[in-house]
Design an enzyme around this catalytic site. Structure first.
Site, PDB file in Angstrom:
ATOM      1  N   GLY C 148      50.119  48.024  44.450  1.00  0.00           N
ATOM      2  CA  GLY C 148      50.017  46.576  44.625  1.00  0.00           C
ATOM      3  C   GLY C 148      49.355  45.902  43.443  1.00  0.00           C
ATOM      4  N   CYS C 149      49.394  44.583  43.440  1.00  0.00           N
ATOM      5  CA  CYS C 149      48.902  43.820  42.291  1.00  0.00           C
ATOM      6  C   CYS C 149      47.375  43.893  42.172  1.00  0.00           C
ATOM      7  CB  CYS C 149      49.372  42.376  42.372  1.00  0.00           C
ATOM      8  SG  CYS C 149      48.993  41.518  43.905  1.00  0.00           S
ATOM      9  N   TYR C 150      46.670  43.472  43.221  1.00  0.00           N
ATOM     10  CA  TYR C 150      45.213  43.541  43.179  1.00  0.00           C
ATOM     11  C   TYR C 150      44.748  44.987  42.981  1.00  0.00           C
ATOM     12  CZ  TYR C 150      44.409  38.800  45.091  1.00  0.00           C
ATOM     13  OH  TYR C 150      44.329  37.442  45.303  1.00  0.00           O
ATOM     14  N   THR C 151      45.463  45.897  43.626  1.00  0.00           N
ATOM     15  CA  THR C 151      45.028  47.291  43.569  1.00  0.00           C
ATOM     16  C   THR C 151      45.190  47.863  42.170  1.00  0.00           C
ATOM     17  OG1 THR C 151      47.210  47.884  44.368  1.00  0.00           O
ATOM     18  CG2 THR C 151      45.470  47.758  45.985  1.00  0.00           C
ATOM     19  N   ALA C 153      44.996  46.288  39.322  1.00  0.00           N
ATOM     20  CA  ALA C 153      43.897  45.773  38.494  1.00  0.00           C
ATOM     21  C   ALA C 153      42.580  46.455  38.863  1.00  0.00           C
ATOM     22  CB  ALA C 153      43.771  44.260  38.663  1.00  0.00           C
TER      23      ALA C 153
END
Lengths: 345, 345, 345, 345
Positions: C148-151, C153
């Site tokens: 995922g995106c937040y993950t 980063a």
């Protein structure tokens, strides 16, 4: 102290009315309505109002009561709905300030042609609610058809030139730009945040409904039937309208005559801020306030005058102008509730 | 009616003071100063003030006169300069509200260590200007060291937990985000429009000067020496601060105790808007106003409390708080000039 | 040349995949699907694709054909739907890269607890698609559960510290901020332009679904069961994620050990841009690209390490990472189609 | 493979050139220059280039060497400076693409009148670098005066009408809007982030230097001396230009003739995207790409045609157009390095 109600309080203009009325010393909000949110608290719909207006929304179906309780109703409904309210309150002393289009046109045929709905209140005793131009008629009006946002910016820009007969009325082009709050609070893909951010576009070219409203005023001011181009654009920002207006000066018109026309019409107007010839209005300079900034430029190469006009679409273009009209209609000082400093930056 | 002057009126906080004072019924602005623009008209520097404050800026070198003419001076200067004003007005009855850091610290060694300048007014009779916590001391203070923007948001968020002894003071992390107006009006590449637009970044990690200010207040409230992490970030917007504050709850602390701590401290505070447990503040909800919105969340998985706090950095974080302090210092109703609806959207 | 299809091509991640694949020398897009827009042309849905992809969208109901025609399918569907595709393609050689959550978890109980849907493909042969950490397993995977995106980063930020055993895994706080494109293309009031503009807020505190995904990776890397706080925020911009990650350093850990951990893990990684100790990533520096920028700070006052991580949520956080995984799975140079300069400003 | 250098690489157009050239298969960047940053690494000036262009900037004073090493130089200097480079390279085979104004005018008197500097290279063998109109002359040109940003959008919008003799050339009004990157990277108060955010304004009314450039092209195309109004505005966004162009149709001109004029001129142009009559270009649809989107509207009430034109000011308005001209000048496929999908959202 006047008792006022806001019909259609959950649109951006309705919420802005509540913001302004909170600091109005002679207005007391008695009812606020919403069909989709009747029974809910306005501060659940608009969290910024929490603790300020923790007030229940009611339905328009209680219009009888609303009329009885209110000296004035402000209407923030989509076009076609305000005239129903107007009819319903016909026999009451309640006065009406409609922020929509239903009562803006002298000729309801024009309204019907552009808005594609039948007008059911053609004989309504009404006046066009652009205070700087129609102040005298507003004083005693039963129904005030508050001027539109783009139209306010555009008419104020061109009125002095039209009235003083300085421009060729067949050469007018108005290129206007608005922040997204002008599109209302309804969530739709075109106004979804990532779609607009870092983007700019036009819409409603050659068919936007503010066109005939501008034409009506300029025709009246100039005494010449005026047909013009008006093009709205969407700016990736929240508030503000800038109108850039072009027209050919009539032969022999001197720059000083242009300056004088603005001075004469607006020199004593509190809410019109004249930046003078070569002035550059910016929407941020008037944000959150009822001011309209005007600057004009003359191009000797083309003999065109270019007039720039900036307002906050939700204030001078909607709720602020409504309160200004309310003040006039009540015989109050026109600045009541509106004498604030724009919010900068 | 009090006579007030604004020293350093051309920064954003100074301009915001002028905006607020315009609607204050008990304040009259007598002098405004600027070193770089002395002799110019403030409305040439800030066009949104045109017609509202068409007033000449003078130099601070006229401090003798300013002192004689003013009941209060508000100072909007960079740190290191306000204390010179404080010294100069030492023997006058003029009272001082400094929006900078010079008078915020009990221990001037801390000031000198973080601000890298010598403090020349160490014995100044001063109080920390965070109204909700130091109201009693503000009443009679000669000099009020108005709390900083990040610090106001952060201290208000954590004060109830610190005071009620509900959190482990060694576990505090404050992650704060500010609009760009917090960086001032000086044009520099990092704040050039295209550099920030559609971008987000941190700055001042582990060394921002608001850190010791937050620590001072929380140490005092908790009675425990508090050292914490504070990280500021720049949001591509104009106004607003959101602080996200993390701490471990002490063993056995119940969610209801947390709720109660906020209710007890702020239940009667006009400018603190409690959204309750699981509430979500947003900077837009308070924009242009002196409100601080608070919401708190408890994570049973980690036993951390997460407190969210939103203010307008230029109002509750600067000019609004200064006026709130002014009201307290004058014995006025604390809301005078500040009871407005946030500007939304 | 591999034949690829995009299932769910009308979300932002799907459109971004099409953007990247257009310049991929070894990928040919054969089918694109949308349930709500089947039969329409993708360039009517996304006008920026006009003349580039004037291709008809088909329905997923043609999965048999899609499977037969495709070496790879990329899935850009809401969670709960990709596993149906996975099941449907179980017996085909087609390989799958899912940009959603269905195939990210080793333990489907965790998935079911956080996503509130039954997992119908628990025995799927899958690998977690974060290339820098799971490159070897990605090579031959049938199904890749793209991180995922937040993950992405957050895991990239903390992985070196977790793996090198330098931090106390009980002290992790991740404060993350995302542009609005991360919320998808569905028009809803909270993401309506005027609601977000000039505003900042948190959401999903203590319950965002990316939390267990980060915990899974850090638990595996550190060998210690990791439970942490993750708080997402919405930035009024279009693209980009910045994660600010906090943890206590274990006693005696030296700054040089921290530096070395990053160098060792990422020194040779093309898409990880190390800004070093005291470095400041910005989302604009990586916009439109597959880079992840990392900078870390050590606060000797609190003994915490603060790691900053910036990605473009639609590229390294979604479509770019998917193509990176595709390249690995095909044995291509990992940079194919992704070696571009970020778009600045 | 051609060897190219970028003179003035630290402006936004220079940086955008580096972005595009990175993916150009037939160009190799040999030198990059900056007078203010000579000796520094470009990636210290533009952090998004880190790891991609870690290259030292040199001074223009090494022009002899630059000329010897380069097949082409791209010049991204303020006006008045490129002609010095042109003179210095007069006797070398090096070809020149100037992104500024020095080589855009046939008549250097016009240049001197609008730019207020003496032209020192009046006899330079040059061609106007707007590929769609001057492709044949560009092929063998020694010096290409790359068209300006506003001018590209405006000329492409009106060229078909001018050439086909469909409009009254005395009635042209061009109202153009640009993102702030068009103002360059120099930090100044008017472009300070908080000053522009949530604001909109015009500048350069009736005196912007792109006016004579547009007039030159339209005069040549129409065979009629053309004098027009051009008004630029600043949009609070980073990239993109939208031009709204107005003109009176000549009597009797049919809408189909208008459509045909666009089809004939641009039907085969790769970088011109015709949205047709009633089409609405948006800057986001072309962001990061070399496309120009065109849509036109005819108002039967006023007999005006309104043409809308959208480009990315840094690509088709600067660096992309320069590369397109480079491709033409080298005999390459015109799309080399430029066939990318716009970045959306």
């Amino acid at each position: 102290m006047k008792k006022v109600s806001v019909i259609g309080a959950t649109g951006y203009a309705g919420a802005e009315l509540l913001r302004i009325l909170h600091n109005h010393p002679e207005a007391q909000v008695v009812h606020i309505t919403s069909e989709s949110h009747a029974g809910e608290n306005i501060s659940d719909i608009y969290p910024h109002l929490r603790g300020i207006y923790d007030k229940q929304l009611i339905s328009m179906s209680e219009m009888e009561q609303i009329g009885n309780d209110s000296d004035f109703v402000f209407i923030g409904l989509p076009h076609g709905h305000a005239m129903k309210v107007g009819k319903a309150l016909e026999d009451k002393p309640t006065r009406i300030i409609d922020l929509g289009a239903d009562y803006r046109f002298d000729d309801t045929d024009v309204y019907e042609a552009w808005y594609k709905v039948e007008h059911i209140h053609k004989d309504a005793p009404r006046v066009y609610g652009l205070a700087e131009l129609y102040r005298d008629q507003i004083k005693d009006a039963k129904i005030i058809g508050n001027a539109g946002c783009y139209t306010t910016a555009s008419i104020l820009a061109l009125a002095p030139l039209a009235k003083a007969n300085l421009i060729d009325m067949d050469t007018i082009v108005i290129d206007a730009k608005s922040g997204v709050s002008g599109a209302g609070r309804g969530a739709k893909l075109p106004n979804h945040f990532p779609e607009l951010y870092d983007s700019f576009k036009a819409y409603g070219v050659a068919n936007h409904r503010h066109t005939p409203e501008i034409e009506q005023a300029l025709t009246e001011l100039s005494g010449k039937n005026t047909v013009l181009n008006f093009t709205p654009h969407l700016v990736p920002m929240s508030r503000g309208i800038l109108s850039t207006c072009y027209a050919k000066l009539l032969d022999g018109v001197k720059p000083e005559q242009v300056d004088k026309a603005y001075e004469e019409m607006y020199g004593k107007e509190f809410f019109v801020r004249l930046l003078g010839r070569n002035g550059y209005p910016a929407t941020k300079n008037v944000r959150g306030s009822n001011y309209c900034e005007l600057g004009w430029h003359i191009d000797p190469r083309t003999n065109r005058v270019i007039v720039l006009s900036a307002i906050d679409n939700l204030v001078k273009g909607a709720a602020g102008q409504a309160v200004q009209n309310f003040n006039i209609a009540c015989g109050f000082d026109e600045k009541l509730g509106l004498d604030v400093v724009p919010m900068y930056p």
